[in-house]
Design an enzyme around this catalytic site. Sequence first.
Site, PDB file in Angstrom:
ATOM      1  N   ARG A 167      -2.816   2.123  18.518  1.00 55.25           N
ATOM      2  CA  ARG A 167      -2.452   2.620  17.297  1.00 55.25           C
ATOM      3  C   ARG A 167      -1.267   2.225  16.774  1.00 55.25           C
ATOM      4  O   ARG A 167      -0.574   2.943  15.760  1.00 55.25           O
ATOM      5  CB  ARG A 167      -2.940   4.132  16.954  1.00 55.25           C
ATOM      6  CG  ARG A 167      -4.251   4.652  17.429  1.00 55.25           C
ATOM      7  CD  ARG A 167      -4.517   5.841  16.688  1.00 55.25           C
ATOM      8  NE  ARG A 167      -5.861   6.058  16.793  1.00 55.25           N
ATOM      9  CZ  ARG A 167      -6.083   7.070  17.757  1.00 55.25           C
ATOM     10  NH1 ARG A 167      -5.101   7.790  18.469  1.00 55.25           N
ATOM     11  NH2 ARG A 167      -7.463   7.414  17.907  1.00 55.25           N
ATOM     12  N   LYS A 194       3.803  -8.803   7.218  1.00 55.74           N
ATOM     13  CA  LYS A 194       2.635  -9.147   6.819  1.00 55.74           C
ATOM     14  C   LYS A 194       2.029  -9.678   8.222  1.00 55.74           C
ATOM     15  O   LYS A 194       2.370 -10.494   8.901  1.00 55.74           O
ATOM     16  CB  LYS A 194       2.467 -10.285   5.930  1.00 55.74           C
ATOM     17  CG  LYS A 194       2.369  -9.855   4.322  1.00 55.74           C
ATOM     18  CD  LYS A 194       2.009 -10.696   3.523  1.00 55.74           C
ATOM     19  CE  LYS A 194       2.220 -10.056   2.039  1.00 55.74           C
ATOM     20  NZ  LYS A 194       1.979 -11.072   1.057  1.00 55.74           N
ATOM     21  N   GLU A 218       9.465 -23.894   1.751  1.00 49.54           N
ATOM     22  CA  GLU A 218       9.412 -22.468   1.556  1.00 49.54           C
ATOM     23  C   GLU A 218      10.861 -22.051   1.484  1.00 49.54           C
ATOM     24  O   GLU A 218      11.157 -21.080   0.538  1.00 49.54           O
ATOM     25  CB  GLU A 218       9.067 -21.730   2.836  1.00 49.54           C
ATOM     26  CG  GLU A 218       7.367 -21.741   2.983  1.00 49.54           C
ATOM     27  CD  GLU A 218       6.613 -20.763   2.239  1.00 49.54           C
ATOM     28  OE1 GLU A 218       7.149 -20.100   1.212  1.00 49.54           O
ATOM     29  OE2 GLU A 218       5.520 -20.900   2.363  1.00 49.54           O
ATOM     30  N   LYS A 267      14.180 -13.208   0.856  1.00 49.54           N
ATOM     31  CA  LYS A 267      12.878 -12.505   1.253  1.00 49.54           C
ATOM     32  C   LYS A 267      12.940 -10.867   1.635  1.00 49.54           C
ATOM     33  O   LYS A 267      12.306 -10.144   1.006  1.00 49.54           O
ATOM     34  CB  LYS A 267      12.144 -13.290   2.282  1.00 49.54           C
ATOM     35  CG  LYS A 267      10.934 -12.542   2.738  1.00 49.54           C
ATOM     36  CD  LYS A 267       9.976 -13.313   3.207  1.00 49.54           C
ATOM     37  CE  LYS A 267       8.444 -12.493   3.292  1.00 49.54           C
ATOM     38  NZ  LYS A 267       7.726 -13.268   4.056  1.00 49.54           N
ATOM     39  N   GLU A 305       3.497  -5.074  -1.671  1.00 50.18           N
ATOM     40  CA  GLU A 305       2.760  -5.977  -2.360  1.00 50.18           C
ATOM     41  C   GLU A 305       2.211  -5.341  -3.646  1.00 50.18           C
ATOM     42  O   GLU A 305       1.170  -5.799  -4.091  1.00 50.18           O
ATOM     43  CB  GLU A 305       2.273  -7.376  -2.039  1.00 50.18           C
ATOM     44  CG  GLU A 305       2.011  -8.558  -3.036  1.00 50.18           C
ATOM     45  CD  GLU A 305       1.731  -9.565  -2.611  1.00 50.18           C
ATOM     46  OE1 GLU A 305       2.099 -10.065  -1.453  1.00 50.18           O
ATOM     47  OE2 GLU A 305       0.943 -10.476  -3.183  1.00 50.18           O
ATOM     48  N   ARG A 338       6.726  -8.237  -4.982  1.00 46.52           N
ATOM     49  CA  ARG A 338       6.537  -9.104  -3.708  1.00 46.52           C
ATOM     50  C   ARG A 338       5.448 -10.494  -3.888  1.00 46.52           C
ATOM     51  O   ARG A 338       5.767 -11.501  -3.230  1.00 46.52           O
ATOM     52  CB  ARG A 338       6.090  -8.322  -2.718  1.00 46.52           C
ATOM     53  CG  ARG A 338       5.825  -9.288  -1.181  1.00 46.52           C
ATOM     54  CD  ARG A 338       5.707  -8.396  -0.090  1.00 46.52           C
ATOM     55  NE  ARG A 338       5.636  -9.228   1.141  1.00 46.52           N
ATOM     56  CZ  ARG A 338       5.818  -8.836   2.498  1.00 46.52           C
ATOM     57  NH1 ARG A 338       5.942  -7.603   2.594  1.00 46.52           N
ATOM     58  NH2 ARG A 338       5.545  -9.620   3.570  1.00 46.52           N
ATOM     59  N   ASN A 363       4.872 -15.604  -3.452  1.00 45.87           N
ATOM     60  CA  ASN A 363       3.386 -16.671  -3.796  1.00 45.87           C
ATOM     61  C   ASN A 363       3.650 -17.653  -4.702  1.00 45.87           C
ATOM     62  O   ASN A 363       2.856 -18.488  -4.929  1.00 45.87           O
ATOM     63  CB  ASN A 363       2.145 -15.677  -4.061  1.00 45.87           C
ATOM     64  CG  ASN A 363       1.930 -14.943  -2.846  1.00 45.87           C
ATOM     65  OD1 ASN A 363       1.891 -15.382  -1.839  1.00 45.87           O
ATOM     66  ND2 ASN A 363       1.833 -13.695  -3.294  1.00 45.87           N
ATOM     67  N   HIS A 420       1.636 -20.978  -4.178  1.00 47.01           N
ATOM     68  CA  HIS A 420       0.725 -20.831  -3.305  1.00 47.01           C
ATOM     69  C   HIS A 420      -0.742 -20.883  -3.908  1.00 47.01           C
ATOM     70  O   HIS A 420      -1.595 -21.007  -2.991  1.00 47.01           O
ATOM     71  CB  HIS A 420       0.839 -19.445  -2.539  1.00 47.01           C
ATOM     72  CG  HIS A 420       2.346 -19.451  -1.350  1.00 47.01           C
ATOM     73  ND1 HIS A 420       3.409 -20.035  -2.020  1.00 47.01           N
ATOM     74  CD2 HIS A 420       2.010 -19.224  -0.005  1.00 47.01           C
ATOM     75  CE1 HIS A 420       4.221 -19.951  -0.608  1.00 47.01           C
ATOM     76  NE2 HIS A 420       3.451 -19.417   0.285  1.00 47.01           N
ATOM     77  N   HIS A 449      -2.854 -23.099  -1.778  1.00 46.43           N
ATOM     78  CA  HIS A 449      -3.586 -22.539  -1.099  1.00 46.43           C
ATOM     79  C   HIS A 449      -5.192 -23.157  -1.284  1.00 46.43           C
ATOM     80  O   HIS A 449      -5.900 -23.543  -0.391  1.00 46.43           O
ATOM     81  CB  HIS A 449      -4.202 -21.092  -1.106  1.00 46.43           C
ATOM     82  CG  HIS A 449      -3.095 -20.387  -0.293  1.00 46.43           C
ATOM     83  ND1 HIS A 449      -2.731 -18.776  -0.764  1.00 46.43           N
ATOM     84  CD2 HIS A 449      -2.521 -20.811   0.703  1.00 46.43           C
ATOM     85  CE1 HIS A 449      -1.790 -18.693   0.475  1.00 46.43           C
ATOM     86  NE2 HIS A 449      -1.646 -19.366   1.248  1.00 46.43           N
ATOM     87  N   HIS A 458       0.901 -26.446   5.515  1.00 46.87           N
ATOM     88  CA  HIS A 458       0.944 -25.293   4.632  1.00 46.87           C
ATOM     89  C   HIS A 458       2.178 -25.569   3.605  1.00 46.87           C
ATOM     90  O   HIS A 458       2.084 -25.385   2.169  1.00 46.87           O
ATOM     91  CB  HIS A 458       1.417 -23.773   5.312  1.00 46.87           C
ATOM     92  CG  HIS A 458       1.515 -22.750   4.433  1.00 46.87           C
ATOM     93  ND1 HIS A 458       0.713 -22.309   3.677  1.00 46.87           N
ATOM     94  CD2 HIS A 458       2.738 -22.058   4.030  1.00 46.87           C
ATOM     95  CE1 HIS A 458       1.452 -21.273   2.766  1.00 46.87           C
ATOM     96  NE2 HIS A 458       2.440 -20.891   3.200  1.00 46.87           N
TER      97      HIS A 458
END
Length: 378
Positions: free
Chosen positions: A131, A153, A195, A237, A247, A251, A255, A258, A262, A276
């Site tokens: 956990r 993330k 990035e 960041k 987010e 946040r 992106n 992105h 993506h 990426h």
Amino acid sequence: MPTVSGVQRLSVDLGGSAVDRSYDILIGPGLIAAAGAEIAARFSGKRAVVLTDTHVGPLYADAVQASLKAAGISSEILTIPAGEGSKSFDQLGDLLNRCLDAGLDRKSFLVALGGGVVGDLGGFLAAILLRGIDYVQVPTTLLSQVDSSVGGKTAINTRHGKNLVGAFHQPRLVLADTDVLATLPRRELLSGYAEVAKYGLIDQPDFWTWLEGNAERVLSLDPAALAEAVRISCEAKAAVVAKDEREGGARALLNLGHTFGHALEAEAGYDGQVLHGEAVAVGMSLAFRHSVRLGLCDAEAIGRVEAHLSSVGLPVAPRQVMGQTLPTIDRLMARMASDKKTEGGKLTLILARGIGQSFIAKDVDSAAVVKTWEEALA
Ligand code: GLY
């Protein structure tokens, strides 16, 4: 706290909740060798697993293990195949059992030594094992140093897409050793640089101007320029994550580029054809083109964005990454619609009023986005 010389320290400030989950990001040379001392100064656990992959493990896992041992921490190295394919339920299940086989307890912790795949998978493993146990990110690519290792993330991929199953689980420490970037192929370095540039375009116009003058120093691994670029990126960041950890709002700015990117990356199939950061570079150019189409931003900004990205060798148009086999606009739009930011079937995009003036645009008109793709694919 021990401090290696030339190392800069930032913190991600997540105070304010019942438990203070704030943590340090250390950036600079020599941090792999110093990992044990830095960790022992912060953690009481004496057992760890070092998760790494078949590319990074042979280079640095023994050094991390030796450094932990010198600090009184015993560890086991778990190695996964390099590549996106490892972010799977099967790999996760196997690793969970291997950690339990190794007798880890709740005081034990995980060290994620590698790029984004190891960091995302390792972070998720740490989030659910017993956990939740602590973990340390030791990112070994520029991309993971400036983005995925910071902010908590964590995720794996499923047949429905990338990063759709995961958890927010913040690391307890990030050690970004800039020495390790010397072994990165230029294409990987450039992918991370996209990035870095993204932070300038989001809300750091002075940083963007600095990059226009210093990109070659960064990309030729001039230690001072590289550390400065990583520091400013991580600071940018960390500031966003401190404001909006899960987010709910700001946040999403991270992106930028992105949603367009993506779509191309997913169509290419995550097999290394399109990296990426390459997809993000094209996506940022398209986000600016779309902003100009909507009259939000003047065309001079696109000129600056594309001139700079092109000058370092990053792509700015779909054809540069996809070659002649371009996806159809229907497929690209379907990919965009499955973006996590889509709400009630309406696209959310990060658009810009200029360099360093990005904002979140909700309820974006799909017909206008189709036009931006048509122009870009022509
Ligand atoms: N890479 C985007 C984020 O961490 O939110």
